[in-house]
Design a protein around this motif. Sequence first.
Motif, PDB file in Angstrom:
ATOM      1  N   SER A  85       0.855  -1.181   0.000  1.00  0.00           N
ATOM      2  CA  SER A  85       0.000   0.000   0.000  1.00  0.00           C
ATOM      3  C   SER A  85       0.887   1.226   0.000  1.00  0.00           C
ATOM      4  O   SER A  85       1.963   1.222   0.601  1.00  0.00           O
ATOM      5  N   VAL A  86       0.422   2.288  -0.674  1.00  0.00           N
ATOM      6  CA  VAL A  86       1.167   3.535  -0.765  1.00  0.00           C
ATOM      7  C   VAL A  86       0.249   4.669  -0.323  1.00  0.00           C
ATOM      8  O   VAL A  86      -0.884   4.764  -0.795  1.00  0.00           O
ATOM      9  N   SER A  87       0.744   5.512   0.576  1.00  0.00           N
ATOM     10  CA  SER A  87       0.001   6.681   1.047  1.00  0.00           C
ATOM     11  C   SER A  87       0.822   7.932   0.777  1.00  0.00           C
ATOM     12  O   SER A  87       2.032   7.941   0.988  1.00  0.00           O
ATOM     13  N   VAL A  88       0.152   8.994   0.325  1.00  0.00           N
ATOM     14  CA  VAL A  88       0.795  10.290   0.118  1.00  0.00           C
ATOM     15  C   VAL A  88       0.062  11.304   0.982  1.00  0.00           C
ATOM     16  O   VAL A  88      -1.166  11.432   0.895  1.00  0.00           O
ATOM     17  N   LEU A  89       0.814  12.019   1.820  1.00  0.00           N
ATOM     18  CA  LEU A  89       0.253  13.046   2.693  1.00  0.00           C
ATOM     19  C   LEU A  89       0.753  14.413   2.269  1.00  0.00           C
ATOM     20  O   LEU A  89       1.890  14.547   1.807  1.00  0.00           O
ATOM     21  N   ASP A  90      -0.079  15.442   2.473  1.00  0.00           N
ATOM     22  CA  ASP A  90       0.378  16.811   2.228  1.00  0.00           C
ATOM     23  C   ASP A  90       1.103  17.323   3.466  1.00  0.00           C
ATOM     24  O   ASP A  90       1.257  16.592   4.459  1.00  0.00           O
ATOM     25  N   ALA A  91       1.553  18.569   3.429  1.00  0.00           N
ATOM     26  CA  ALA A  91       2.338  19.131   4.532  1.00  0.00           C
ATOM     27  C   ALA A  91       1.562  19.200   5.842  1.00  0.00           C
ATOM     28  O   ALA A  91       2.158  19.237   6.918  1.00  0.00           O
ATOM     29  N   GLY A  92       0.247  19.189   5.777  1.00  0.00           N
ATOM     30  CA  GLY A  92      -0.577  19.208   6.984  1.00  0.00           C
ATOM     31  C   GLY A  92      -0.896  17.826   7.523  1.00  0.00           C
ATOM     32  O   GLY A  92      -1.596  17.681   8.526  1.00  0.00           O
ATOM     33  N   GLY A  93      -0.396  16.786   6.857  1.00  0.00           N
ATOM     34  CA  GLY A  93      -0.636  15.416   7.300  1.00  0.00           C
ATOM     35  C   GLY A  93      -1.933  14.818   6.785  1.00  0.00           C
ATOM     36  O   GLY A  93      -2.373  13.781   7.257  1.00  0.00           O
ATOM     37  N   HIS A  94      -2.539  15.450   5.791  1.00  0.00           N
ATOM     38  CA  HIS A  94      -3.796  14.968   5.232  1.00  0.00           C
ATOM     39  C   HIS A  94      -3.531  14.026   4.067  1.00  0.00           C
ATOM     40  O   HIS A  94      -2.669  14.275   3.233  1.00  0.00           O
ATOM     41  N   ILE A  98       7.003  19.476   1.876  1.00  0.00           N
ATOM     42  CA  ILE A  98       5.657  19.654   1.322  1.00  0.00           C
ATOM     43  C   ILE A  98       4.764  18.433   1.531  1.00  0.00           C
ATOM     44  O   ILE A  98       3.586  18.462   1.184  1.00  0.00           O
ATOM     45  N   GLY A  99       5.296  17.368   2.101  1.00  0.00           N
ATOM     46  CA  GLY A  99       4.501  16.176   2.325  1.00  0.00           C
ATOM     47  C   GLY A  99       5.369  14.978   2.615  1.00  0.00           C
ATOM     48  O   GLY A  99       6.557  15.119   2.928  1.00  0.00           O
ATOM     49  N   ALA A 100       4.769  13.794   2.508  1.00  0.00           N
ATOM     50  CA  ALA A 100       5.505  12.558   2.762  1.00  0.00           C
ATOM     51  C   ALA A 100       4.807  11.399   2.065  1.00  0.00           C
ATOM     52  O   ALA A 100       3.608  11.450   1.783  1.00  0.00           O
ATOM     53  N   ILE A 101       5.596  10.361   1.810  1.00  0.00           N
ATOM     54  CA  ILE A 101       5.096   9.132   1.200  1.00  0.00           C
ATOM     55  C   ILE A 101       5.407   7.976   2.138  1.00  0.00           C
ATOM     56  O   ILE A 101       6.498   7.910   2.706  1.00  0.00           O
ATOM     57  N   GLY A 102       4.449   7.076   2.271  1.00  0.00           N
ATOM     58  CA  GLY A 102       4.668   5.873   3.062  1.00  0.00           C
ATOM     59  C   GLY A 102       4.295   4.646   2.261  1.00  0.00           C
ATOM     60  O   GLY A 102       3.313   4.653   1.509  1.00  0.00           O
ATOM     61  N   VAL A 103       5.091   3.606   2.400  1.00  0.00           N
ATOM     62  CA  VAL A 103       4.816   2.317   1.758  1.00  0.00           C
ATOM     63  C   VAL A 103       4.799   1.259   2.845  1.00  0.00           C
ATOM     64  O   VAL A 103       5.687   1.220   3.703  1.00  0.00           O
ATOM     65  N   GLY A 104       3.807   0.402   2.824  1.00  0.00           N
ATOM     66  CA  GLY A 104       3.697  -0.674   3.803  1.00  0.00           C
ATOM     67  C   GLY A 104       3.285  -1.965   3.130  1.00  0.00           C
ATOM     68  O   GLY A 104       2.638  -1.955   2.084  1.00  0.00           O
ATOM     69  N   GLY A 105       3.668  -3.059   3.718  1.00  0.00           N
ATOM     70  CA  GLY A 105       3.259  -4.363   3.217  1.00  0.00           C
ATOM     71  C   GLY A 105       4.394  -5.263   2.800  1.00  0.00           C
ATOM     72  O   GLY A 105       4.238  -6.474   2.719  1.00  0.00           O
TER      73      GLY A 105
END
Length: 138
Positions: A32-41, A113-120
């Motif tokens: 799974s891949v998640s992308v968040l903006d600078a506010g954590g959304h 400006i944000g962050a990316i997370g990968v899990g699994g």
Amino acid sequence: MSTTTAVAPLTTRNANAPVAAAHHAAQAAGVSVSVLDAGGHLLAFRRDDGAVLISGETSTRKAYTALQLNAPTADLVEAVQPGGLFHTLPTALDRPLLFIAGGVPVHRDGRLIGAIGVGGGAPEQDHGLASAAVEAFA
């Protein structure tokens, strides 16, 4: 007169590029891949077929941790071990942090400006996929 330069924020429109890049790099690895903006959304999310259900949560928490500390989660694993600088941090906040490799901050013109997370996947695999996804912004 202000001399600061505006930096374009991370938007849903450009958040899809790193998700696609990570998915392509994973070659159906079941992540799974998640992308968040600078506010954590959450701006973008993708869960591959076959990914374990918890991977959605871990990808988001890894991204959030990388964002809050402005560092790849792979670089923070030792800091939460007993005696480490951040040993009590994982339980000190309302929103849980996750100190497992796979979260990477995203910068534009030197600003977060944000962050990316990968899990699994395995932690090293998740970190590599997240790093590849960040390169999609370049």
